[in-house]
Design a protein around this motif. Structure first.
Motif, mmCIF file in Angstrom:
data_model
loop_
_atom_site.group_PDB
_atom_site.id
_atom_site.type_symbol
_atom_site.label_atom_id
_atom_site.label_comp_id
_atom_site.label_asym_id
_atom_site.label_seq_id
_atom_site.Cartn_x
_atom_site.Cartn_y
_atom_site.Cartn_z
ATOM 1 N N VAL A 24 -4.799 0.131 -9.469
ATOM 2 C CA VAL A 24 -4.907 0.990 -8.631
ATOM 3 C C VAL A 24 -5.402 1.844 -10.234
ATOM 4 C CG1 VAL A 24 -4.779 2.283 -6.421
ATOM 5 C CG2 VAL A 24 -4.212 -0.620 -7.039
ATOM 6 N N ASN A 44 0.358 9.276 -5.232
ATOM 7 C CA ASN A 44 -0.086 10.022 -4.182
ATOM 8 C C ASN A 44 0.398 11.712 -5.101
ATOM 9 O OD1 ASN A 44 -1.372 8.329 -3.340
ATOM 10 N ND2 ASN A 44 -1.714 8.959 -0.799
ATOM 11 N N LYS A 72 0.380 -1.115 -0.109
ATOM 12 C CA LYS A 72 0.318 0.018 -0.130
ATOM 13 C C LYS A 72 0.708 0.654 -0.095
ATOM 14 C CE LYS A 72 -3.905 2.047 0.291
ATOM 15 N NZ LYS A 72 -4.051 2.525 0.761
HETATM 16 O O1 PAF Z 1 -4.325 7.732 -0.422
HETATM 17 C C1 PAF Z 1 -5.197 7.167 -1.399
HETATM 18 O O2 PAF Z 1 -6.081 8.040 -2.421
HETATM 19 C C2 PAF Z 1 -5.126 5.908 -1.972
HETATM 20 O O3 PAF Z 1 -4.688 5.568 -1.020
HETATM 21 C C3 PAF Z 1 -5.245 5.913 -2.752
HETATM 22 C C4 PAF Z 1 -5.294 4.069 -3.752
HETATM 23 C C5 PAF Z 1 -4.246 6.166 -3.962
HETATM 24 C C6 PAF Z 1 -6.265 5.670 -4.834
HETATM 25 O O4 PAF Z 1 -6.239 7.077 -4.456
#
Ligand code: PAF
Length: 296
Positions: A237, A185, A177
């Motif tokens: 993702v 991000n 993750k």
């Molecule tokens: O931080 C986030 O927004 C989420 O963990 C992710 C998986 C990047 C999806 O937007």
């Protein structure tokens, strides 16, 4: 009974689903709220309201504490409730990023500490009002020896939201993750784009470079990741959340503190420890720091 610290999107998501399952919940909030009603819209658009006990204080010194505030707030939130937490009480940390379990262990060296990561997603529409936006999996696992005998907690959470599993190797799940967040991000926050835009060639090159930079760090950490599979997972993702704006993008947009220190910052500390250069990740980390200062 569950005591959930943090009435944000994830805290409210667990609270509503635990209540729906008939489990008892106290939601610990920062300020007293007039309303005791949690409003929930599920993925099918069905709206339900739940009566929930709200409090500014932890009241039960036996039952588990589920901490759902963002990483930068975890330490402070727990310090604030320190006198109402007993040594045998399990503390579950569920948020983006890594590094808080180490902080919490210093403050609560005897407590069972459990780390959790979830791909369930929801949106806080208004206070105590959430919309579930994605169905995913949740993994929990022990951070310390004391946490190892608490796998029952995963069963209880699974009864509320399925695909919740106890994991012997939680470190691998947390890192996966973390790597997804490192790739998605900062880019979405700096370039002010939604997740789906990262499928463009220009961003794909940067994501590939970031993967190259993290691989030696992962090896030193004893983690088993394969770079090609990692790229596929990150792109899955990106595709599954294409229309969404990442949490860091939203934090910058709404001028809130970001999780930068616990996402790229955590990786940079590890890289430094092993003397490994990670120039692109560092540059994106610095840019986020810079923008965060500007918005303060
Ligand atoms: O931080 C986030 O927004 C989420 O963990 C992710 C998986 C990047 C999806 O937007």
């Amino acid at each position: 009974m569950w005591q959930i610290i943090g009435a944000g999107a994830i805290g409210c998501l667990w609270a509503t689903n635990l209540l729906r399952d008939g489990q008892q919940v106290t939601l610990i909030t920062r300020k007293n709220s007039q309303t005791q009603t949690l409003n929930y819209q599920d993925l099918q658009g069905k709206r339900t309201s739940f009566n929930c006990r709200l409090s500014t204080q932890l009241s039960n010194r036996d039952d588990p504490i589920l901490v759902c505030v963002k990483a930068p707030q975890v330490k402070q939130a727990l310090l604030q409730h320190r006198h109402n937490i007993s040594e045998q009480q399990a503390i579950i940390l569920m948020h983006n990023g890594m590094g808080t379990a180490e902080q919490v262990t210093k403050i609560f060296p005897h407590n069972p500490i459990i780390c959790a990561t979830t791909t369930n997603a929801s949106l806080l529409n208004a206070e105590l009002n959430i919309i579930q936006t994605g169905k995913g999996a949740t993994y929990l696992g022990a951070f310390n020896e004391q946490g190892k005998s608490f796998s029952i907690l995963a069963n209880k959470l699974n009864s509320a939201l399925d695909d919740t599993l106890w994991c012997e190797d939680i470190k691998q799940k947390l890192w996966l993750k973390l790597l997804i967040n490192i790739a998605i991000n900062p880019l979405t926050a700096i370039f002010k784009v939604n997740n789906g835009t990262l499928a463009k060639k220009h961003f794909q090159r940067q994501i590939a470079q970031m993967i190259n930079e993290v691989m030696p760090v992962l090896e030193k950490e004893g983690l088993l990741f394969e770079s090609h599979m990692l790229l596929i997972t990150i792109n899955n993702v990106i595709q599954a959340t294409a229309a969404n704006y990442s949490s860091m993008n939203r934090d910058i947009y709404f001028k809130r503190p970001t999780e930068n220190e616990y996402i790229s910052g955590y990786l940079l500390k590890k890289a430094l420890q092993y003397n490994i250069e990670t120039p692109l990740i560092r540059s994106l980390y610095e840019q986020i720091k810079e923008i965060s200062h500007q918005v303060k």
